[in-house]
Design a protein around this motif. Structure first.
Motif, PDB file in Angstrom:
ATOM      1  N   PHE A  84     -16.238  49.913  85.134  1.00  0.00           N
ATOM      2  CA  PHE A  84     -17.115  50.442  84.089  1.00  0.00           C
ATOM      3  C   PHE A  84     -17.996  49.324  83.559  1.00  0.00           C
ATOM      4  O   PHE A  84     -17.740  48.143  83.783  1.00  0.00           O
ATOM      5  N   GLN A  85     -19.037  49.726  82.850  1.00  0.00           N
ATOM      6  CA  GLN A  85     -19.915  48.793  82.160  1.00  0.00           C
ATOM      7  C   GLN A  85     -19.976  49.173  80.688  1.00  0.00           C
ATOM      8  O   GLN A  85     -20.008  50.366  80.363  1.00  0.00           O
ATOM      9  N   TRP A  86     -19.987  48.163  79.833  1.00  0.00           N
ATOM     10  CA  TRP A  86     -20.174  48.395  78.403  1.00  0.00           C
ATOM     11  C   TRP A  86     -21.643  48.757  78.187  1.00  0.00           C
ATOM     12  O   TRP A  86     -22.528  48.052  78.652  1.00  0.00           O
ATOM     13  N   ARG A  87     -21.926  49.833  77.470  1.00  0.00           N
ATOM     14  CA  ARG A  87     -23.300  50.198  77.104  1.00  0.00           C
ATOM     15  C   ARG A  87     -23.560  49.858  75.637  1.00  0.00           C
ATOM     16  O   ARG A  87     -24.586  49.302  75.310  1.00  0.00           O
ATOM     17  N   ARG A  88     -22.638  50.245  74.774  1.00  0.00           N
ATOM     18  CA  ARG A  88     -22.679  49.898  73.347  1.00  0.00           C
ATOM     19  C   ARG A  88     -21.247  49.673  72.916  1.00  0.00           C
ATOM     20  O   ARG A  88     -20.333  50.338  73.385  1.00  0.00           O
ATOM     21  N   ARG A  89     -21.091  48.750  71.980  1.00  0.00           N
ATOM     22  CA  ARG A  89     -19.735  48.475  71.510  1.00  0.00           C
ATOM     23  C   ARG A  89     -19.800  47.990  70.071  1.00  0.00           C
ATOM     24  O   ARG A  89     -20.336  46.938  69.774  1.00  0.00           O
ATOM     25  N   SER A  90     -19.253  48.809  69.170  1.00  0.00           N
ATOM     26  CA  SER A  90     -19.152  48.433  67.764  1.00  0.00           C
ATOM     27  C   SER A  90     -17.760  48.857  67.295  1.00  0.00           C
ATOM     28  O   SER A  90     -16.976  49.390  68.079  1.00  0.00           O
ATOM     29  N   GLY A  91     -17.486  48.647  66.041  1.00  0.00           N
ATOM     30  CA  GLY A  91     -16.170  49.010  65.517  1.00  0.00           C
ATOM     31  C   GLY A  91     -15.893  50.501  65.521  1.00  0.00           C
ATOM     32  O   GLY A  91     -14.749  50.931  65.532  1.00  0.00           O
ATOM     33  N   ASP A  92     -16.961  51.311  65.496  1.00  0.00           N
ATOM     34  CA  ASP A  92     -16.798  52.760  65.395  1.00  0.00           C
ATOM     35  C   ASP A  92     -17.276  53.542  66.603  1.00  0.00           C
ATOM     36  O   ASP A  92     -17.090  54.746  66.677  1.00  0.00           O
ATOM     37  N   GLU A  93     -17.920  52.853  67.555  1.00  0.00           N
ATOM     38  CA  GLU A  93     -18.406  53.556  68.735  1.00  0.00           C
ATOM     39  C   GLU A  93     -18.381  52.639  69.955  1.00  0.00           C
ATOM     40  O   GLU A  93     -18.757  51.476  69.876  1.00  0.00           O
ATOM     41  N   ILE A  94     -17.926  53.206  71.049  1.00  0.00           N
ATOM     42  CA  ILE A  94     -17.925  52.510  72.326  1.00  0.00           C
ATOM     43  C   ILE A  94     -18.565  53.455  73.338  1.00  0.00           C
ATOM     44  O   ILE A  94     -18.128  54.599  73.488  1.00  0.00           O
TER      45      ILE A  94
END
Length: 121
Positions: free
Chosen positions: A80-90
């Motif tokens: 997989f690839q990370w597209r967005r990553r924050s404390g509340d959304e991945i």
């Protein structure tokens, strides 16, 4: 690229958590982990509970879980690839045998272990 796995986790009778699917995302030496209430299906929002990080060995493991916590079998796996990553959304782009799509995990609120997992349809 980092790897992911989804394991079908059959729990023993009387377990506090019924049958579920463990979503495992490789993050360095550990796996970010969620218990999904059902297998991922495109177009459906699935309840997910954040679990403690798991050991990376679970990416390749099938069999009994220590402490008499049931048995796991691989439902899907890949990279997989990370597209967005924050404390509340991945947001991730999955390239597995079954799932080949972008998916999102969204937390209910800052302190909740409850998330939602969505593979758009």
């Amino acid at each position: 690229m980092p790897r992911f796995a989804i394991l079908r986790h059959e729990t023993p009778p009387g377990s506090s958590r019924p049958l579920h699917w463990d979503l495992l995302l490789e993050d360095g030496d550990t796996l970010l982990t969620w218990a999904l209430a059902e297998p991922p299906v495109a177009g459906r929002t699935i309840a997910a509970e954040a679990l403690p990080n798991h050991r990376a060995a679970y990416l390749d493991y099938e069999g009994p879980v220590s402490g008499d916590r049931g048995t796991v079998t691989r439902w899907d796996a890949g990279t997989f690839q990370w597209r967005r990553r924050s404390g509340d959304e991945i947001a991730i782009e999955l390239e597995g045998r079954i799932l080949r799509a972008e998916a999102t995990l969204t937390r209910a609120n800052d302190t909740s272990p409850e998330w939602q997992f969505v593979v758009p349809g």
